[in-house]
Design a protein around this motif. Structure first.
Motif, PDB file in Angstrom:
ATOM      1  N   ASP A  27      11.258  37.774  51.394  1.00 46.26           N
ATOM      2  CA  ASP A  27       9.908  37.930  50.853  1.00 46.26           C
ATOM      3  C   ASP A  27       9.804  39.158  49.945  1.00 46.26           C
ATOM      4  O   ASP A  27       9.271  39.075  48.835  1.00 46.26           O
ATOM      5  CB  ASP A  27       8.946  38.065  52.040  1.00 46.26           C
ATOM      6  CG  ASP A  27       7.491  37.972  51.665  1.00 46.26           C
ATOM      7  OD1 ASP A  27       7.097  36.964  51.066  1.00 46.26           O
ATOM      8  OD2 ASP A  27       6.732  38.907  51.990  1.00 46.26           O
ATOM      9  N   ALA A  28      10.347  40.283  50.389  1.00 43.63           N
ATOM     10  CA  ALA A  28      10.174  41.538  49.647  1.00 43.63           C
ATOM     11  C   ALA A  28      11.178  41.703  48.528  1.00 43.63           C
ATOM     12  O   ALA A  28      10.869  42.323  47.507  1.00 43.63           O
ATOM     13  CB  ALA A  28      10.286  42.725  50.603  1.00 43.63           C
ATOM     14  N   LEU A  29      12.389  41.181  48.714  1.00 47.17           N
ATOM     15  CA  LEU A  29      13.462  41.551  47.792  1.00 47.17           C
ATOM     16  C   LEU A  29      13.897  40.426  46.866  1.00 47.17           C
ATOM     17  O   LEU A  29      14.444  40.675  45.804  1.00 47.17           O
ATOM     18  CB  LEU A  29      14.676  42.070  48.581  1.00 47.17           C
ATOM     19  CG  LEU A  29      14.380  43.274  49.477  1.00 47.17           C
ATOM     20  CD1 LEU A  29      15.593  43.613  50.309  1.00 47.17           C
ATOM     21  CD2 LEU A  29      13.937  44.477  48.668  1.00 47.17           C
ATOM     22  N   ALA A  30      13.670  39.168  47.259  1.00 43.97           N
ATOM     23  CA  ALA A  30      14.030  38.064  46.363  1.00 43.97           C
ATOM     24  C   ALA A  30      12.798  37.680  45.561  1.00 43.97           C
ATOM     25  O   ALA A  30      12.556  38.209  44.479  1.00 43.97           O
ATOM     26  CB  ALA A  30      14.562  36.876  47.167  1.00 43.97           C
ATOM     27  N   ILE A  31      11.956  36.819  46.101  1.00 47.16           N
ATOM     28  CA  ILE A  31      10.778  36.333  45.366  1.00 47.16           C
ATOM     29  C   ILE A  31       9.797  37.459  45.044  1.00 47.16           C
ATOM     30  O   ILE A  31       9.127  37.438  44.024  1.00 47.16           O
ATOM     31  CB  ILE A  31      10.114  35.173  46.140  1.00 47.16           C
ATOM     32  CG1 ILE A  31       8.986  34.548  45.323  1.00 47.16           C
ATOM     33  CG2 ILE A  31       9.621  35.604  47.505  1.00 47.16           C
ATOM     34  CD1 ILE A  31       8.509  33.205  45.881  1.00 47.16           C
ATOM     35  N   TYR A  86      20.728  32.048  52.946  1.00 46.29           N
ATOM     36  CA  TYR A  86      21.076  33.457  52.735  1.00 46.29           C
ATOM     37  C   TYR A  86      20.010  34.166  51.907  1.00 46.29           C
ATOM     38  O   TYR A  86      19.320  33.562  51.112  1.00 46.29           O
ATOM     39  CB  TYR A  86      22.475  33.626  52.146  1.00 46.29           C
ATOM     40  CG  TYR A  86      22.682  33.155  50.727  1.00 46.29           C
ATOM     41  CD1 TYR A  86      23.099  31.862  50.452  1.00 46.29           C
ATOM     42  CD2 TYR A  86      22.504  34.035  49.655  1.00 46.29           C
ATOM     43  CE1 TYR A  86      23.313  31.440  49.153  1.00 46.29           C
ATOM     44  CE2 TYR A  86      22.720  33.617  48.358  1.00 46.29           C
ATOM     45  CZ  TYR A  86      23.119  32.316  48.117  1.00 46.29           C
ATOM     46  OH  TYR A  86      23.324  31.911  46.838  1.00 46.29           O
ATOM     47  N   SER A  87      19.896  35.470  52.155  1.00 45.94           N
ATOM     48  CA  SER A  87      18.856  36.280  51.507  1.00 45.94           C
ATOM     49  C   SER A  87      19.529  37.387  50.706  1.00 45.94           C
ATOM     50  O   SER A  87      20.752  37.525  50.744  1.00 45.94           O
ATOM     51  CB  SER A  87      17.946  36.891  52.574  1.00 45.94           C
ATOM     52  OG  SER A  87      18.483  38.116  53.039  1.00 45.94           O
ATOM     53  N   PRO A  88      18.742  38.204  49.985  1.00 45.75           N
ATOM     54  CA  PRO A  88      19.359  39.297  49.211  1.00 45.75           C
ATOM     55  C   PRO A  88      19.998  40.371  50.086  1.00 45.75           C
ATOM     56  O   PRO A  88      20.627  41.274  49.548  1.00 45.75           O
ATOM     57  CB  PRO A  88      18.181  39.887  48.419  1.00 45.75           C
ATOM     58  CG  PRO A  88      17.137  38.843  48.441  1.00 45.75           C
ATOM     59  CD  PRO A  88      17.301  38.091  49.715  1.00 45.75           C
ATOM     60  N   THR A  89      19.803  40.322  51.399  1.00 46.59           N
ATOM     61  CA  THR A  89      20.460  41.329  52.243  1.00 46.59           C
ATOM     62  C   THR A  89      21.545  40.723  53.129  1.00 46.59           C
ATOM     63  O   THR A  89      22.113  41.432  53.956  1.00 46.59           O
ATOM     64  CB  THR A  89      19.444  42.088  53.131  1.00 46.59           C
ATOM     65  OG1 THR A  89      18.768  41.139  53.963  1.00 46.59           O
ATOM     66  CG2 THR A  89      18.431  42.849  52.302  1.00 46.59           C
ATOM     67  N   ASP A 114      24.881  42.416  48.659  1.00 49.32           N
ATOM     68  CA  ASP A 114      23.542  42.591  49.231  1.00 49.32           C
ATOM     69  C   ASP A 114      22.862  43.853  48.700  1.00 49.32           C
ATOM     70  O   ASP A 114      23.519  44.780  48.242  1.00 49.32           O
ATOM     71  CB  ASP A 114      23.623  42.632  50.758  1.00 49.32           C
ATOM     72  CG  ASP A 114      24.614  43.677  51.260  1.00 49.32           C
ATOM     73  OD1 ASP A 114      25.685  43.827  50.624  1.00 49.32           O
ATOM     74  OD2 ASP A 114      24.312  44.351  52.245  1.00 49.32           O
ATOM     75  N   PHE A 115      21.540  43.834  48.784  1.00 47.47           N
ATOM     76  CA  PHE A 115      20.700  44.971  48.409  1.00 47.47           C
ATOM     77  C   PHE A 115      20.669  45.985  49.538  1.00 47.47           C
ATOM     78  O   PHE A 115      20.675  45.604  50.707  1.00 47.47           O
ATOM     79  CB  PHE A 115      19.255  44.490  48.243  1.00 47.47           C
ATOM     80  CG  PHE A 115      18.804  44.296  46.819  1.00 47.47           C
ATOM     81  CD1 PHE A 115      19.183  45.159  45.814  1.00 47.47           C
ATOM     82  CD2 PHE A 115      17.942  43.256  46.512  1.00 47.47           C
ATOM     83  CE1 PHE A 115      18.724  44.976  44.513  1.00 47.47           C
ATOM     84  CE2 PHE A 115      17.481  43.064  45.229  1.00 47.47           C
ATOM     85  CZ  PHE A 115      17.873  43.932  44.222  1.00 47.47           C
TER      86      PHE A 115
END
Lengths: 378, 178, 273, 87
Positions: free
Chosen positions: C99-103, C135-138, C156-157
């Motif tokens: 939610d915070a780092l991708a979109i 998978y997410s940005p982290t 990853d971030f």
């Protein structure tokens, strides 16, 4: 105090109307041809203690506007085609969460980047159907600089009363055009602010009363702690996926517009008493239609004009009646045929409906409309 | 004057055609009490490219907002003349800048040294648009001189009043010589 | 008082237990936030909890604050409007790694740049839980997710470095294993007048744990216990001893005027002009 | 999963239990417990164990040092350390 007559651009008049209506928050992202609305708000809002913020994109623009609305602001954003497309998801959020705000779309040629500095009326159906899910829309369409002012005021009034985003569907022609207008004095136009609840916080239900139209609702931080969500929710604002509660919510969203059609319908009529050929037109194109009607009358054709200033909800009954009366209806608009679909839907008498369209970035001319009138009269 | 006047001011972006259009509209609408509609069209560039501003002045209500049969045309560049003179009425008045516009394909065009006078007498070419307004008003009487002066003063940056007043004066002087 | 001290901060008429899976760390973060709010004695009427979409973002509905559950990625944009219109409100943004780092990455960096006064509690479980383990940005490179069946190919971030670089005044990381430290970090963040980030590393046993064979909630928290290094200790260790571990503590703590404070000066200037 | 209850119902049920003589340092509100076992696994004094109902129970109350680690780590706010009785 003497009345102030000023030469204003449509975009400036819109911003002045917003300030007149009590707008105290603007969030947006600059985009041609709406930019002057933002520039004017950036200048004027801080003077009255309001807030202006230029966000990182149009999604953030409408997001911050909805957040401010939840906190009790009279909030507005302004954009054009590409930005309007980006705002669609959150327009739906505003409908679902019943947050009042005004979204101005100064329409330009599209699709995509299209014609940034030229006008069109090609977002009319997007305004109605652009976001996903069943929902209602209220959209106004100004044809003059004065209407840019007065309709912006009306947009705020409707947003506050109906608890939903209200759209001002301007276009580049009107937005960048200048005319003189008399600036209304304070109190001259009605400005409506929704009532705040007076009951005990424990008894408060944020989505409680009927359809919510004209009712009291609270702002975040006013002592009423409630939940707002884009999920389908119950009267308290808590998420639900129960069929009965879902239906209640969807019926409420529908009824708040559908049950107030007479209040929302606003159509200007010219030469309609004995009209045989009726022109249906709105926004900038209606100016050409006004001219064409007069030229037709001068030539002995019994022409009349229907000009809805509230385009959504569509003035179904008025159009049906006019079609019953007329031999033919000419729909003049600056797109490849959008509102004409609604006219055809309202056509219960199989009256001839003819398009007078222009979609090359230029204004439709009286001669072009006259040609279609001549064809209709044949 | 019971007539619809369609005026087109054209040049290249940055020559102040839109400003001139707004001033003319304000003079006619706010100070002369006429009905007025002002619009413009321009490309994506802030400077350069052909640019035009149109003003419709009438004592009747103005419905159709665009100029299609031009009564008064100003062309500050050759490109503007080539692009925007086609719908000038046969009895229309045309004013062009004599330095930038060399070829005109019709008789009776007023060729005036607008840019040259701005450079030589005022010292900045930027006020050529104001000189042009003075010339047009002087020749056509489409707005009164008092109203035009008021409109110029209300729309120009502070501190440039003297230069603009001088430019307006030059414009009317050029008109007197026509 | 013979009742759980957090109950007074929960919505009295909201049904429990909460929506999260057994052993999900997000409830532990909720407890830490509530205790931090209680410790600072903040008025519930002046709390605004704003969230986006995802598992973490379900939190506001349970807390008896002003709560705003927005659209995916947009919590910070909404929160900016809330704070700017009513600067009295203490704004807490509840968000997750997707939610915070991708979109929502753009809103995240720009709110940090503007230094809008808000506390962002980013629950980092390194996966999209609500939609089934994508998978997410982290998500660390090589780890498996439902959309990375062979392991992710992406780096990853680091949310704390990102926030600091973008202009936040406070950036800290804690784990749900060390809930006491997490509570302390959130308390510190809530007291800041600017954009403050607390990244809460929170295990997702149902998806991340299962897909990467890291075991159940207890095993994942045991891993946290054994693989966490405080930032002060980490600074003294050679890099290979820190690699692969969770570094916790305060990474960045600065004093810069917040956005609403600066905007008040804009208003004063506009009115004086 | 346990039946959903509101905070008010939870409060009433807990108070009822206390009225009926509940007298242990740690209280487990079972309807909210999801049996994740975190409290049992990380109790520094091993005073908790999983009961047959797969809910934690206080097996060795005398060893409890009221450190509140179970309360801080419970994701469901279902377990808390009671105040010491003033005797």
């Amino acid at each position: 105090m003497s009345k102030q007559v000023a030469l204003l651009q449509g975009n400036e008049a819109c911003a002045l109307g917003a300030i007149y209506a009590g707008c105290d928050f603007f969030g947006g992202y600059p985009i041609t041809p709406s930019t002057e609305v933002a520039e004017e708000m950036a200048l004027m809002l801080p003077r009255s203690g309001g807030k202006f913020i230029q966000m990182e994109d149009e999604i953030a623009g409408i997001g911050t506007v909805l957040g401010a609305a939840a906190a009790g602001a009279k909030a507005m954003t302004a954009t054009s085609g590409p930005g309007f497309s980006l705002m669609m998801e959150l327009l739906g959020y505003g409908c679902m969460a019943e947050l009042p705000c005004v979204i101005v779309n100064v329409q330009r040629g599209g699709p995509s980047t299209g014609l940034p500095t030229k006008g069109a009326q090609a977002d009319m159906l997007q305004a109605r159907w652009g976001t996903h899910g069943d929902h209602q829309a209220i959209a106004l369409c100004p044809s003059s600089i004065e209407e840019c002012f007065t309709q912006t005021v009306k947009c705020f009034n409707l947003a506050e009363r109906f608890r939903m985003p209200v759209l001002l569907m301007m276009d580049e022609f009107i937005g960048h055009m200048r005319e003189k207008m008399t600036i209304p004095q304070p109190g001259e136009l009605e400005t409506y602010t929704h009532p705040r609840p007076k009951i005990k916080p424990a008894e408060y239900r944020h989505f409680g009363e009927g359809t919510g139209v004209g009712g009291a609702y609270a702002a975040m931080g006013s002592g009423y702690r409630f939940n707002i969500t884009g999920l389908t929710h119950d009267p308290k604002g808590f998420p639900t996926n129960r069929a009965d509660e879902t239906k209640w919510k969807m019926d409420r969203l529908r009824a708040k517009v559908a049950d107030h059609l007479p209040e929302l319908t606003e159509v200007e009529r010219e030469f309609m008493d004995d009209a045989e050929i009726v022109i249906f037109s709105y926004g900038a194109a209606a100016r050409t239609a006004q001219q064409a009607v007069r030229e037709a009358r001068a030539q002995g054709v019994k022409a009349g004009l229907l000009r809805p200033t509230v385009v959504w909800p569509f003035p179904d009954q008025v159009v049906t009646e006019a079609l019953r009366q007329a031999r033919a209806m000419v729909v003049a608009e600056l797109n490849q045929g959008q509102m004409i679909l609604e006219v055809e839907r309202a056509n219960r008498t199989h009256t001839r409906v003819l398009p007078a369209l222009r979609y090359d970035g230029e204004m439709i001319t009286p001669a072009e409309v006259m040609n279609v009138i001549a064809e209709a009269a044949r | 004057m019971s007539k619809r006047h369609e005026i087109r001011l054209s040049g290249s972006g940055g020559q102040g055609m839109i400003t001139a259009g707004v001033i003319l509209a304000e003079a006619a609408g706010v100070y002369d009490g006429q009905n007025v509609v002002q619009s413009q069209s321009y490309g994506p560039e802030a400077r350069g490219g052909a640019s035009k501003a149109e003003v419709i002045i009438s004592d009747q209500e103005i419905h159709f907002t665009k100029a299609t049969a031009i009564d008064i045309l100003l062309a500050m560049t050759q490109e503007a003349w080539d692009k925007y003179s086609h719908d000038l009425k046969s009895d229309g008045v045309a004013v062009v800048d004599s330095f930038y516009v060399k070829e005109v394909d019709r008789p009776g065009v007023h060729k005036l040294p607008l840019a040259q006078m701005a450079r030589q007498e005022v010292g900045i070419e930027m006020v050529a648009n104001i000189i042009a307004l003075g010339a047009i008003a002087g020749i056509t009487k489409v707005v009164t001189r008092e109203s035009l002066e008021k409109a110029v003063m209300s729309r120009i940056p502070k501190g440039t009043e003297d230069k603009n007043r001088q430019a307006l004066e030059i414009g009317f002087r050029l008109a007197a010589g026509v | 008082m013979k009742i759980h001290p957090a109950y007074e901060m929960l919505r009295p008429d909201k049904n429990f237990p909460n929506v999260w899976c057994p052993g999900c760390g997000h409830g532990i973060v909720q407890g830490a936030i509530i205790r931090a709010v209680q410790k600072l004695g903040l008025d519930r009427d002046e709390m605004a909890m704003v969230s986006g979409i995802g598992c973490s973002s379900r939190m506001p509905v349970y807390c008896d604050f002003n709560s705003l559950h927005t659209a995916h990625g947009r919590a910070i944009a909404f929160a900016t409007g809330v704070k700017l219109h009513n600067p009295k409100l203490h704004v807490i943004v509840i968000t997750g790694d997707g939610d915070a780092l991708a979109i929502g990455g753009n809103h995240f960096i720009h709110a940090a740049r503007r230094n809008v006064e808000m506390t962002v509690v980013l629950m980092n479980n390194m996966i999209y839980g609500m939609t089934g383990g994508q998978y997410s940005p982290t998500t660390p490179i090589g780890k498996r997710a439902s959309t990375a069946p062979y392991g992710t190919a992406e780096r990853d971030f680091d949310p704390c470095s990102l926030a600091k670089a973008a202009g936040a005044v406070f950036a800290a990381r804690g784990t749900v294993y060390n809930a006491a430290e997490l509570e302390k970090l959130i308390t510190q963040a809530l007291a800041k007048k600017g954009f403050a980030l607390v990244e809460a590393v929170s295990p997702c046993p149902t998806l991340y744990g299962r897909l990467n064979r890291e075991g159940n909630a207890v095993k994942m928290m045991q891993w946290q216990k054994e693989n966490t290094v405080n930032v002060k200790a980490a600074e003294k260790l050679p890099p290979e001893k820190v690699r692969g571990k969770i570094v916790t503590g305060v990474f960045h703590d600065a004093e810069t005027p917040g956005y609403t404070e600066i905007y008040d000066r804009v208003i004063a200037k506009a009115r004086g002009a | 999963m346990a039946k959903n209850t509101t905070v008010e119902e939870a409060r009433a049920a807990i108070e009822q239990d206390f009225k009926q003589g509940y007298d242990l340092p740690v209280y487990v509100y079972k309807p909210w417990c999801k049996s994740c076992e975190i409290c049992v696994a990380f109790c520094p004094k091993q005073v908790l164990e999983m009961g047959e109902d797969r809910k934690p129970r206080l097996a060795r109350p005398r060893d409890c040092i009221r450190c509140r680690q179970c309360e801080l780590r419970c994701p469901d706010l279902a377990i808390f350390v009671c105040e010491e009785k003033a005797k």
